[in-house]
Design a protein around this motif. Structure first.
Motif, mmCIF file in Angstrom:
data_model
loop_
_atom_site.group_PDB
_atom_site.id
_atom_site.type_symbol
_atom_site.label_atom_id
_atom_site.label_comp_id
_atom_site.label_asym_id
_atom_site.label_seq_id
_atom_site.Cartn_x
_atom_site.Cartn_y
_atom_site.Cartn_z
ATOM 1 N N TYR A 132 6.192 -0.131 4.784
ATOM 2 C CA TYR A 132 5.319 0.893 5.298
ATOM 3 C C TYR A 132 6.054 0.873 6.736
ATOM 4 C CZ TYR A 132 2.272 1.540 1.597
ATOM 5 O OH TYR A 132 1.496 1.662 0.514
ATOM 6 N N ASP A 133 6.515 1.898 7.496
ATOM 7 C CA ASP A 133 6.864 2.017 8.851
ATOM 8 C C ASP A 133 5.772 1.793 9.651
ATOM 9 O OD1 ASP A 133 9.443 3.110 8.462
ATOM 10 O OD2 ASP A 133 8.741 5.203 8.189
ATOM 11 N N ALA A 134 4.400 2.302 9.368
ATOM 12 C CA ALA A 134 3.441 1.780 10.104
ATOM 13 C C ALA A 134 2.015 2.125 9.148
ATOM 14 C CB ALA A 134 3.074 2.818 11.339
ATOM 15 N N LEU A 160 -2.498 2.332 9.849
ATOM 16 C CA LEU A 160 -3.718 2.377 10.779
ATOM 17 C C LEU A 160 -4.820 1.474 10.199
ATOM 18 C CD1 LEU A 160 -5.154 3.852 13.216
ATOM 19 C CD2 LEU A 160 -5.933 5.820 11.327
ATOM 20 N N VAL A 183 -1.043 11.956 15.938
ATOM 21 C CA VAL A 183 -0.529 11.120 14.871
ATOM 22 C C VAL A 183 0.959 11.258 14.582
ATOM 23 C CG1 VAL A 183 -0.565 11.051 12.215
ATOM 24 C CG2 VAL A 183 -2.813 11.241 13.513
ATOM 25 N N ALA A 184 1.785 12.494 14.621
ATOM 26 C CA ALA A 184 2.713 12.882 14.457
ATOM 27 C C ALA A 184 3.806 12.235 15.584
ATOM 28 C CB ALA A 184 3.193 14.417 14.416
ATOM 29 N N ILE A 195 2.975 9.379 17.296
ATOM 30 C CA ILE A 195 2.886 7.770 16.922
ATOM 31 C C ILE A 195 3.722 7.416 16.015
ATOM 32 C CG2 ILE A 195 1.176 5.772 16.034
ATOM 33 C CD1 ILE A 195 -0.918 7.111 17.486
ATOM 34 N N LEU A 196 3.672 8.363 14.719
ATOM 35 C CA LEU A 196 4.672 7.898 13.707
ATOM 36 C C LEU A 196 6.097 8.263 14.129
ATOM 37 C CD1 LEU A 196 2.635 9.300 10.615
ATOM 38 C CD2 LEU A 196 2.776 7.081 11.274
ATOM 39 N N PHE A 227 7.469 5.321 15.806
ATOM 40 C CA PHE A 227 7.718 4.113 15.072
ATOM 41 C C PHE A 227 9.015 4.233 14.355
ATOM 42 C CE2 PHE A 227 3.001 3.023 15.104
ATOM 43 C CZ PHE A 227 3.011 1.571 15.342
ATOM 44 N N ARG A 228 9.272 5.398 13.914
ATOM 45 C CA ARG A 228 10.488 5.543 13.005
ATOM 46 C C ARG A 228 11.585 5.723 13.893
ATOM 47 N NH1 ARG A 228 7.309 10.212 9.990
ATOM 48 N NH2 ARG A 228 6.574 9.089 8.348
ATOM 49 N N TRP A 243 -2.361 1.526 15.265
ATOM 50 C CA TRP A 243 -1.627 1.392 14.466
ATOM 51 C C TRP A 243 -0.471 0.238 14.670
ATOM 52 C CZ3 TRP A 243 -0.664 5.465 11.083
ATOM 53 C CH2 TRP A 243 -1.347 6.874 11.139
ATOM 54 N N ARG A 293 3.251 -1.916 12.922
ATOM 55 C CA ARG A 293 4.247 -2.020 11.968
ATOM 56 C C ARG A 293 3.897 -3.322 11.225
ATOM 57 N NH1 ARG A 293 8.990 0.259 12.259
ATOM 58 N NH2 ARG A 293 8.766 0.621 14.521
#
Length: 271
Positions: free
Chosen positions: A77-79, A81, A118-119, A121-122, A125-126, A174, A176
């Motif tokens: 997974y990228d991240a 929670l 949320v968008a 944060i994700l 990570f990406r 959150w 990784r």
């Protein structure tokens, strides 16, 4: 299989198991393949997804996360929670539930307070391979000013690194997953590695774990971003750990909340 205590009516789907010593309240629903182990007491109107396993952990607060972490790592997974319930803070052996409410509210607002948060944060990570974790900015405390109770010897033996940095008090963040691999590789740590947490006495096992999470995130130059409590504000990329205590922050936040409530009440009375 149903060998536990049931308060009818309940619904058990195929391959659901209620083991001896477990109980399920009225209108409970155990989905396909769900297993409820002994010593678990579930109240009324309970429902869960498929294939869940529910049991009483030796370390009920953070430890079970370590038990499932090896499986999580298999999925790349990228991240993920990590959230948990937080009843409050103990002060002189007394549970301060009002501080727990502020703690939870701030953490949830910071981490999942809006779709945009949320968008953001994700997306971070990406787009940033160095990003290790994102947590509530006000809860990020200094490991230098709030060190391990054993002077960091256990952390050094597990992580083989003397880095400091900070950690998120309450361990809601959150992260990784690959960041935390050093904690569980070669069967280093699981929930049985720590004694039952005596939270009224400071919860030493719980405090050690949340510090280990923070220290693992800083390995190999890992970056930590802060999420402001207000979801509309941007993430803090140069987050610095606080030298103060979590209780000091929560007490101030509670006073601000009560003052704002009193001001609203006065305006309503003036009308």
């Amino acid at each position: 299989m149903c060998a536990g205590d049931i308060e009818h009516p309940v619904r058990l789907q195929p391959r659901a198991e209620l083991h001896p010593g477990a109980s399920l309240g009225r209108f409970g629903f155990l989905n396909v393949g769900t297993v409820v182990y002994g010593e678990v007491s579930i109240g009324r109107y309970f429902s869960c997804g498929r294939g869940a396993e529910i049991g009483v952990a030796p370390h009920p607060l953070i430890g079970p996360f370590l038990d499932v972490l090896p499986e999580i790592l298999e999925h790349n997974y990228d991240a993920i929670l990590h959230l948990r319930t937080e009843a409050g803070l103990f002060e002189d052996g007394r549970l301060r539930r009002e501080l727990g409410e502020v703690w939870r509210t701030e953490a949830l607002s910071a981490l999942i307070g809006s779709r945009e948060r949320v968008a953001s944060i994700l997306g971070s990570f990406r787009s940033n391979p160095a990003l290790s974790q994102v947590g509530p900015a006000p809860h990020y405390l200094s490991l230098t000013h709030h060190p391990h109770q054993n002077s960091g010897h256990l952390a050094a033996s597990i992580l083989s690194d003397g880095s400091s940095g900070g950690y998120f008090a309450g361990a809601m963040f959150w992260v990784r997953p690959e960041t935390l691999r050093p904690l569980v590789e070669r069967d280093k740590v699981d929930s049985r590695s720590f004694p039952q947490s005596d939270r009224a006495a400071g919860g030493s096992g719980e405090q050690l774990l949340e510090r280990l999470f923070g220290q693992a995130a800083s390995l190999n130059g890992g970056a930590t971003f802060g999420a402001p409590v207000e979801p509309s504000e941007p993430l803090i990329m140069d987050l610095a750990p606080s030298e103060g205590t979590l209780q000091t922050h929560l007490e101030a936040a509670l006073r601000d909340r009560r003052s704002a409530h009193a001001a609203r009440s006065q305006r309503a009375l003036a009308w």
